[in-house]
Design an enzyme around this catalytic site. Structure first.
Site, PDB file in Angstrom:
ATOM      1  N   TYR A 147       0.862  -1.193   0.000  1.00 28.60           N
ATOM      2  CA  TYR A 147       0.000   0.000   0.000  1.00 28.60           C
ATOM      3  C   TYR A 147       0.895   1.239   0.000  1.00 28.60           C
ATOM      4  O   TYR A 147       1.884   1.299   0.727  1.00 28.60           O
ATOM      5  CB  TYR A 147      -0.893  -0.002   1.241  1.00 28.60           C
ATOM      6  N   GLU A 159      -3.275   7.518  -4.249  1.00 24.50           N
ATOM      7  CA  GLU A 159      -3.218   6.239  -3.536  1.00 24.50           C
ATOM      8  C   GLU A 159      -3.014   5.095  -4.516  1.00 24.50           C
ATOM      9  O   GLU A 159      -3.689   5.032  -5.543  1.00 24.50           O
ATOM     10  CB  GLU A 159      -4.522   6.029  -2.756  1.00 24.50           C
TER      11      GLU A 159
END
Ligand code: ADP
Ligand code: MG
Length: 386
Positions: free
Chosen positions: A109, A197
């Site tokens: 992530y 993101e």
């Protein structure tokens, strides 16, 4: 402003952030043509909506053959995709991204966003990326590392090291990761992003680092200097009432409650929403008509509030400053004449030209309930919708 994954990946490509080969398709035939250009299977078909959680909702499907690409595209295009981010009503899927299926070794992530508390940019990263990142954040927050970057000095090598070591990257992946993070940070600043993101950022079996997913939000206040991002706007993904309001330069946000409210000034609008809550009711919207609203803007705002079927009562709270009370009253009366108001309207008005305003409302023949102050107004409207 939100943009689609395929659009975010166009930006990534421009900045040299590695992405899988692929292309957007608006029909099953187009999806098949894109798949043919990718030079082999598996291929992934991904729903393009402004919400995450698509994988879990059935909006991301792997295809092992041309026939499966067809089936997957058929299934996904036209489906109403429900994810934890869409709400129960879901989103109609009108386009898919067809891309190379990758040989994933691990899912990481990575995100960058402004951190208001420190007035810095924050890089968040985790080894435990992928579709369960929300559970990781809730249950094992120590697995998410955070690195603050002062926007004045910008991203430095030691920031990259801190993130890379925190991710336990293998030595071969270090250099490509540094390059990726540097490019991503540059893009984040260049485009005035409020969020970038990548979840998952994958490490392939060959130790390549590739952005498999892409989410980019751009600060709407900066759109005037990013005409290319404005081109990405997809009205299908926006609330129709909010789109209409934006055409009139009104700051309107649709909410779940049943008390419509119209206020001048964002601060007063937020205080009004609080006081509606305190009186035991729920606001149906946020609407700041602005300090210098014209009667026409008030009229449009009123019409937009009334077109929300959940609205059972309306509270108008205006402190007349630049927007004079008589102008407001004229707008309300005009809107009321044109729209069939089936719900009670409570008005709290103070400030410049308040007497003229009250007179206009009183002489309009409309059934308006006047309040002596804000608390009184909130209680009256709460009682109406109870
Ligand atoms: P969402 O976050 O909306 O669920 P993602 O793009 O992250 O959508 O995809 C969900 C999952 O699907 C990923 O975590 C990954 O495991 C898998 N996936 C997505 N794209 C690919 C791809 N190109 N190759 C292989 N697997 C993929
Ligand atoms: Mg994802």
């Amino acid at each position: 402003m939100k943009i689609h994954e395929y659009q975010a990946k166009e930006l990534f490509k421009k900045y040299g952030v590695p992405i899988p080969n692929g292309g957007v398709a608006f029909s099953t035939d187009e999806a098949s043509s894109v798949a043919e250009t990718l030079g082999g299977y598996p291929v992934v078909v991904k729903a393009q909506i402004h919400a995450g959680g698509r994988g879990k909702g059935g909006g991301v499907k792997l295809a092992g053959s041309a026939a499966e690409v067809k089936t997957n595209a058929d299934d996904i295009l036209g489906m109403t995709l429900v994810t934890h981010q869409t709400g129960p009503e879901g989103r109609l899927v009108k386009k898919v991204l067809v891309e190379q299926g990758l040989n994933i070794a691990s899912e990481l992530y990575l995100s960058i966003l402004p951190d208001r508390a420190t007035a810095k940019n924050i890089i968040m990263a985790s080894e435990a990326g992928g579709m369960d990142i929300e559970a990781v954040a809730a249950e094992t927050p120590e697995k998410i590392i955070k690195v603050l970057v002062d926007p004045l000095t910008g991203l430095q090598a030691y920031h990259c090291c801190e993130v890379a070591f925190g991710l336990n990257l293998p030595a071969e992946a270090m250099k490509p990761f540094f390059k990726l993070l540097t490019s991503l940070y540059r893009m984040f600043c260049d485009y005035d992003c409020s969020l970038v993101e990548i979840n998952p950022l994958v490490l392939t079996a060959e130790n390549d680092v590739i952005a498999l997913d892409a989410k980019v939000d751009v600060d709407s206040n900066a759109l005037f200097r990013h005409k290319d991002i404005l081109e990405y706007r997809d009205l299908d993904e926006e609330d129709p009432l909010e789109v209409e309001a934006s055409n009139y330069n009104l700051n309107y946000i649709n909410l779940d409650g049943n008390v419509g409210n119209m206020v001048n000034g964002a601060g007063l609008a937020m205080a009004t929403m609080d006081i509606i809550k305190m009186a035991g009711a729920d606001p149906a919207n946020f609407l700041d008509v602005g300090g210098g609203a014209s009667a026409e803007m008030v009229e449009n705002g009123f019409r937009i509030i009334l077109s929300d079927p959940n609205v059972k009562g309306i509270l108008i709270n205006i402190f007349g400053g630049i927007l004079r009370c008589d102008v407001l009253a004229t707008g309300v009366v005009e809107a009321a004449k044109k729209t069939n108001i089936a719900v009670p309207v409570v008005v709290r008005m103070e400030g410049t030209n308040v007497e003229e305003g009250r007179l206009i409302l009183a002489e309009s023949g409309l059934n308006l309930i006047t309040a002596v102050d804000l608390k009184d107004a909130a209680e009256k409207v709460a009682e109406i919708v109870a």
